[in-house]
Design an enzyme around this catalytic site. Structure first.
Site, PDB file in Angstrom:
ATOM      1  N   ARG A   1       2.532  -7.551   9.222  1.00 52.11           N
ATOM      2  CA  ARG A   1       1.341  -6.110   8.895  1.00 52.11           C
ATOM      3  C   ARG A   1       2.445  -5.117  10.217  1.00 52.11           C
ATOM      4  O   ARG A   1       2.741  -4.373  10.684  1.00 52.11           O
ATOM      5  CB  ARG A   1       0.442  -6.761   8.731  1.00 52.11           C
TER       6      ARG A   1
ATOM      7  N   LYS B   1       1.270  -1.320  -0.297  1.00 54.37           N
ATOM      8  CA  LYS B   1      -0.117  -0.023  -0.119  1.00 54.37           C
ATOM      9  C   LYS B   1       0.618   1.854   0.058  1.00 54.37           C
ATOM     10  O   LYS B   1       2.349   1.472   0.383  1.00 54.37           O
ATOM     11  CB  LYS B   1      -0.773  -0.179   1.141  1.00 54.37           C
TER      12      LYS B   1
ATOM     13  N   PHE C   1     -15.156   3.319   7.341  1.00 52.43           N
ATOM     14  CA  PHE C   1     -13.818   3.497   6.816  1.00 52.43           C
ATOM     15  C   PHE C   1     -13.564   4.201   5.020  1.00 52.43           C
ATOM     16  O   PHE C   1     -12.335   4.341   4.857  1.00 52.43           O
ATOM     17  CB  PHE C   1     -13.131   3.172   7.385  1.00 52.43           C
TER      18      PHE C   1
ATOM     19  N   ASN D   1      -2.166  -0.373   6.833  1.00 52.73           N
ATOM     20  CA  ASN D   1      -1.586  -1.164   7.237  1.00 52.73           C
ATOM     21  C   ASN D   1      -1.081  -2.115   6.484  1.00 52.73           C
ATOM     22  O   ASN D   1      -0.439  -3.268   6.470  1.00 52.73           O
ATOM     23  CB  ASN D   1      -3.072  -2.702   7.854  1.00 52.73           C
TER      24      ASN D   1
ATOM     25  N   ARG E   1      -2.035 -14.958   4.276  1.00 57.85           N
ATOM     26  CA  ARG E   1      -2.905 -14.097   5.383  1.00 57.85           C
ATOM     27  C   ARG E   1      -1.942 -14.278   7.134  1.00 57.85           C
ATOM     28  O   ARG E   1      -1.956 -13.643   7.666  1.00 57.85           O
ATOM     29  CB  ARG E   1      -5.016 -14.779   5.376  1.00 57.85           C
TER      30      ARG E   1
ATOM     31  N   TYR F   1     -12.220  -2.365  -4.007  1.00 59.93           N
ATOM     32  CA  TYR F   1     -12.770  -2.779  -2.128  1.00 59.93           C
ATOM     33  C   TYR F   1     -14.514  -1.932  -2.305  1.00 59.93           C
ATOM     34  O   TYR F   1     -14.961  -1.451  -1.692  1.00 59.93           O
ATOM     35  CB  TYR F   1     -12.097  -0.936  -1.521  1.00 59.93           C
TER      36      TYR F   1
ATOM     37  N   GLU G   1      -8.638 -10.622  -8.233  1.00 56.84           N
ATOM     38  CA  GLU G   1      -8.214  -9.029  -8.404  1.00 56.84           C
ATOM     39  C   GLU G   1      -6.850  -9.549  -9.163  1.00 56.84           C
ATOM     40  O   GLU G   1      -6.570  -8.599  -9.446  1.00 56.84           O
ATOM     41  CB  GLU G   1      -7.751  -9.304  -6.393  1.00 56.84           C
TER      42      GLU G   1
ATOM     43  N   HIS H   1      -1.895  -5.697   1.578  1.00 56.72           N
ATOM     44  CA  HIS H   1      -3.215  -6.444   1.229  1.00 56.72           C
ATOM     45  C   HIS H   1      -3.147  -7.832   1.250  1.00 56.72           C
ATOM     46  O   HIS H   1      -2.342  -8.140   0.225  1.00 56.72           O
ATOM     47  CB  HIS H   1      -3.774  -5.957  -0.697  1.00 56.72           C
TER      48      HIS H   1
ATOM     49  N   THR I   1      -5.662  -7.317  10.346  1.00 58.52           N
ATOM     50  CA  THR I   1      -5.689  -5.696   9.577  1.00 58.52           C
ATOM     51  C   THR I   1      -5.480  -5.082  10.971  1.00 58.52           C
ATOM     52  O   THR I   1      -4.915  -4.241  10.173  1.00 58.52           O
ATOM     53  CB  THR I   1      -7.368  -5.400   8.839  1.00 58.52           C
TER      54      THR I   1
HETATM   55  P1  IDP Z   1      -8.074  -6.662   5.343  1.00 59.07           P
HETATM   56  O1  IDP Z   1      -6.794  -6.179   4.232  1.00 59.07           O
HETATM   57  O2  IDP Z   1      -7.307  -7.270   6.170  1.00 59.07           O
HETATM   58  O3  IDP Z   1      -9.103  -8.266   4.689  1.00 59.07           O
HETATM   59  P2  IDP Z   1     -10.752  -5.958   5.393  1.00 59.07           P
HETATM   60  O4  IDP Z   1     -11.469  -5.635   6.614  1.00 59.07           O
HETATM   61  O5  IDP Z   1     -11.385  -6.256   4.118  1.00 59.07           O
HETATM   62  O6  IDP Z   1      -9.523  -6.051   5.826  1.00 59.07           O
HETATM   63  O7  IDP Z   1     -10.405  -4.108   4.992  1.00 59.07           O
HETATM   64  C1  IDP Z   1      -9.465  -3.548   3.776  1.00 59.07           C
HETATM   65  C2  IDP Z   1      -9.030  -2.633   3.978  1.00 59.07           C
HETATM   66  O8  IDP Z   1     -10.207  -1.658   5.157  1.00 59.07           O
HETATM   67  C3  IDP Z   1      -7.738  -2.951   5.278  1.00 59.07           C
HETATM   68  O9  IDP Z   1      -6.616  -3.683   4.680  1.00 59.07           O
HETATM   69  C4  IDP Z   1      -7.755  -1.074   5.885  1.00 59.07           C
HETATM   70  O10 IDP Z   1      -6.531  -0.715   4.988  1.00 59.07           O
HETATM   71  C5  IDP Z   1      -9.475  -0.818   5.530  1.00 59.07           C
HETATM   72  N1  IDP Z   1     -10.252  -1.267   6.740  1.00 59.07           N
HETATM   73  C6  IDP Z   1     -10.711  -2.001   8.088  1.00 59.07           C
HETATM   74  N2  IDP Z   1     -10.979  -1.242   8.555  1.00 59.07           N
HETATM   75  C7  IDP Z   1     -10.931  -0.596   8.941  1.00 59.07           C
HETATM   76  C8  IDP Z   1     -10.912   0.065  10.287  1.00 59.07           C
HETATM   77  O11 IDP Z   1     -11.488  -0.345  11.098  1.00 59.07           O
HETATM   78  N3  IDP Z   1     -10.466   1.890  10.129  1.00 59.07           N
HETATM   79  C9  IDP Z   1      -9.881   2.129   8.741  1.00 59.07           C
HETATM   80  N4  IDP Z   1      -9.359   0.993   7.910  1.00 59.07           N
HETATM   81  C10 IDP Z   1     -10.069  -0.165   7.913  1.00 59.07           C
HETATM   82 MG    MG Z   2      -9.847  -8.104   2.936  1.00 58.00          MG
END
Ligand code: IDP
Ligand code: MG
Length: 148
Positions: free
Chosen positions: A104, A11, A59, A114, A87, A51, A128, A117, A93
């Protein structure tokens, strides 16, 4: 049976902070082979599409802003049990909950920023990957393009 490919992005903040090399090292040290890779930048339309599943989340707008703030590195990775193993390698996350040694844990700044992805299913890994790469941008073990 689970598939042997997943999709990742490094990212914008991790790219900006000079972590591309460190993150790729962790990926290849963990036994993943790079099938395809490019540095590119998402526009707002494409970030929203990528997304899309999160478009009702609080968010979402911030995430799109962040993901379009600078270049990213996109890659297709190959390894047995790729989605699940990747993962595990990236960690939770929320970096505060990510295990020691995960990407991460080491490189994330916040829940949003974070570092990387990772696809969450074989189906999404394929979608994707197709979002970023044509078949002639993918290379098999012998370095031959995959024409389709
Ligand atoms: P993942 O990347 O671990 O699969 P997802 O729930 O799919 O997590 O969320 C996609 C992305 O959205 C996350 O990697 C992060 O950058 C962002 N994100 C997810 N939850 C939050 C939040 O509660 N606050 C801010 N950003 C978030
Ligand atoms: Mg995800």
């Amino acid at each position: 049976m689970s598939g042997n490919r997943t999709f990742t992005m490094i990212k914008p903040v991790a790219v900006k902070n000079g972590h591309i090399g460190h993150i790729l090292n962790k990926i290849t040290d963990a036994g993943f082979r790079i099938v395809a890779m490019k540095m590119t930048k998402l526009c707002v339309t494409r970030a929203k599409a990528f997304y899309g599943v999160h478009n009702d989340k609080p968010f979402f707008e911030d995430l799109v802003k962040f993901m379009t703030s600078g270049p990213i590195v996109a890659a297709i990775l190959e390894k047995e049990n790729a989605v699940e193993d990747y993962r595990k390698l990236i960690g939770a996350t929320n970096p505060e909950k990510a295990e020691e040694g995960t990407i991460r844990k080491e490189f994330a700044i916040s829940m949003q920023e974070n570092a990387v992805h990772g696809s969450d299913s074989d189906e999404n890994a394929e979608m994707e990957s197709n979002f970023f790469f044509s078949f002639d941008e993918r290379y098999n073990q012998d370095g031959f393009e995959e024409l389709g």
